[in-house]
Design a protein around this motif. Structure first.
Motif, PDB file in Angstrom:
ATOM      1  N   GLN A   1       0.812  -1.208   0.000  1.00 26.51           N
ATOM      2  CA  GLN A   1       0.000   0.000   0.000  1.00 26.51           C
ATOM      3  C   GLN A   1       0.848   1.263   0.000  1.00 26.51           C
ATOM      4  N   ASN A   2       1.945   1.248   0.732  1.00 24.89           N
ATOM      5  CA  ASN A   2       2.679   2.506   0.766  1.00 24.89           C
ATOM      6  C   ASN A   2       3.526   2.771  -0.472  1.00 24.89           C
TER       7      ASN A   2
ATOM      8  N   TRP B   1      -0.485   4.145  -2.398  1.00 27.55           N
ATOM      9  CA  TRP B   1      -1.517   4.986  -1.789  1.00 27.55           C
ATOM     10  C   TRP B   1      -1.175   6.474  -1.852  1.00 27.55           C
ATOM     11  N   LYS B   2      -2.026   7.222  -2.536  1.00 28.32           N
ATOM     12  CA  LYS B   2      -1.854   8.671  -2.650  1.00 28.32           C
ATOM     13  C   LYS B   2      -0.532   9.051  -3.308  1.00 28.32           C
TER      14      LYS B   2
ATOM     15  N   ARG C   1      -8.970  -2.145  -3.758  1.00 27.55           N
ATOM     16  CA  ARG C   1      -9.329  -1.345  -2.588  1.00 27.55           C
ATOM     17  C   ARG C   1      -8.906   0.109  -2.767  1.00 27.55           C
TER      18      ARG C   1
END
Lengths: 328, 328
Positions: free
Chosen positions: B104-105, B108-109, B131
């Motif tokens: 995710q890191n 994400w964003k 997700r």
DNA sequence: CTGAAAGCGCTTACAG
DNA sequence: CTGAAAGCGCTTACAG
């Protein structure tokens, strides 16, 4: 996130980043909640607040060629191990004598630092990077006043020429000089100069017609060497400024019915991916090591905030395989 | 910036981004001031406010290999032409049977979308991307429910086998199957299956011992084919699942004193960088075109906000050179 | 050790 | 057509 953990956002921030001044119990609770919620801090918000992006720009003239791809790979690994990401800039243009130029909006507030892969920066680009106060590490082509990682091109060429001299060759040619319109690139210049100097040093001869321009691809080198190899006034050995060109020259020779190394010895520089399997004699450089060294220098500037200006020179090594042999 | 232009920050924002509802005079003034001040909007602030980063993740198992480097280069060009940047993730590990996994890191964003280069995603990774609601385009190995750009591997292999059949070969071998621990990768599986099917289709024979494992490098292929080529019970032609392996096999044959194509024909798949100069017969695929196609599909998802799920299949083409010949 | 508050530099409704 | 204000989601002094 702060709400479900029952603490303030400031505490969440401190706990997640491992700062001190947080009680063990609080930290643990925060970490647990973060885990449950798949919480990952927004890097854009972090960057805006902290002023650091943890991203570095990797700038290369070509992305597809082995040398550059190998550097990029090594840099990416090293940097990611330290929590940094890389954004890639390929500067290649369709024509060979121009390239895209670095602009402020590629860099400004987007990256914390820059690694250049054998790209000679223009004065404007140097100004820009200075104005943006970005740390920079160069690989290959140096950037004035900045750290640089490279090999000793002069020594590498000398090693190649010496090897040929040791084998008894006296008439040697060279491929890899470059037309005037790209003369700003450093490496071709350095290698050509070093070749000429070494020829003199070892008492060999190289006629002007034996120095061939080529664009550093195997395909072009095969083409560019054909005329010379077809004639009967030709050298008995050729130094290629890169292994890819050496491969091209050797193929060209074979197609003309010349035996390598019987009729012609060929030596390259690099130890390219396929050089071993193709039995090419070469002066090896460790490209991945150069990438790692540059990444480490830049990381030092980023993490310790002291920008190094070292010049790191990595060693080269003669690898004798089947494309060179004694003068017969 | 707003202050010296004498307008509000909102107006600056609108003027610079070319939105309507700004008077021509105002816009011009703002643009002039921006120019004078070397003003470029902070991308991190823009991202935080707008929720879009204009960055896409390019995920590859290897960065150094020609196929991947060529894709990355093509993707970078296409995306940058549309104001997007790429951040690179090389998933290679030191061992061959595992790789780093997407987290995710990494995403994400940080990125607006993902392009995967021949990486078979795990169920967890697919979940993660779902997700995070990130558009994704796959090249090569497809990702369920997502757009995919690829060649027709079955057809490519059939073309190769047919070429050998046309030349009169009946005993054919294969290199490029892959050990069980990496069986999750799609391409090797597809190509092996297609090879076997084509052998049957054209009435050729291929004994089990003529199907060789190899890790898709020239060096390994040279090694992995040695025993088979040394024996006297061997095929008269070999299909390699990649040109790099074909090069390795041919070198191995030459070192054993076999003539290519006199004693052994070798055909690869790819039309690798050096295949032309080395005279290798191959089934060509246009790698850069695959990169461009994937970039365009993703851009469509990013700009028009409708995610395509097309499957784009690019053509392949038989290129006959000197490494194959009629059965003698 | 912890929280309230300001600030990073934009974009985006909302008024006017 | 333009501006004032809220908000994006963090970090960082500053109090306590």
């Amino acid at each position: 996130m702060a709400r479900v953990a029952g603490v303030s956002v400031a505490t969440v921030s401190r706990a997640l980043r491992g700062l001190d001044r947080v009680s063990p119990q609080t930290r643990e609770k925060v970490l647990r909640v973060a885990e449950d919620l798949h919480y990952v801090a927004s890097p854009t918000a972090t960057s805006l607040a902290s002023g650091r992006t943890r991203v570095v720009a990797v700038v290369a003239p070509f992305l597809t060629r082995w040398f550059f791809a190998t550097l990029v790979s090594a840099i990416e690994k090293s940097l990611r191990a330290q929590g940094h990401h890389i954004v890639l800039f390929g500067l290649e243009d369709d024509t060979y004598d121009q390239r895209l130029t670095l602009t402020q909006n590629m860099l400004w507030k987007r990256v914390d630092g820059i690694i250049t892969l054998n790209v000679p920066m223009t004065a404007e680009e140097v100004d820009l990077v200075d104005r943006l106060e970005l740390p920079l590490v160069a690989i290959g082509s140096p950037v004035p006043g900045r750290a640089c990682v490279r090999i000793d091109d002069r020594l590498a060429l000398r090693t190649a020429v010496q090897h040929l001299a040791d084998l008894g060759h006296t008439k040697v040619g060279y491929i890899g000089s470059v037309p005037d319109n790209v003369a700003h690139i450093q490496t071709p210049q350095d290698r050509l100069e070093a070749f000429k100097a070494s020829v003199v040093e070892f008492g060999l001869t190289c006629e002007p017609a034996w120095i061939l321009n080529s664009d550093w691809t195997a395909e072009a080198a095969a083409q560019d060497s054909r005329d010379l190899l077809r004639g009967d006034h030709r050298p008995t050995a050729i130094v290629a400024a890169s292994d890819e060109m050496a491969i091209g020259v050797r193929e060209s020779a074979r197609r003309l019915g010349l035996s390598v190394p019987g009729d012609l010895s060929v030596i390259g520089i690099d130890d390219y991916l396929l050089s071993e399997v193709l039995g090419l004699t070469t002066v090896r450089q460790d490209v991945a090591a150069q990438g790692r060294a540059a990444a480490e220098l830049l990381l030092r500037a980023l993490l310790d905030d002291d920008e190094p200006t070292d010049e790191v020179v990595l060693p080269t090594e003669l690898i004798v395989r089947e494309s060179t042999g004694p003068l017969s």
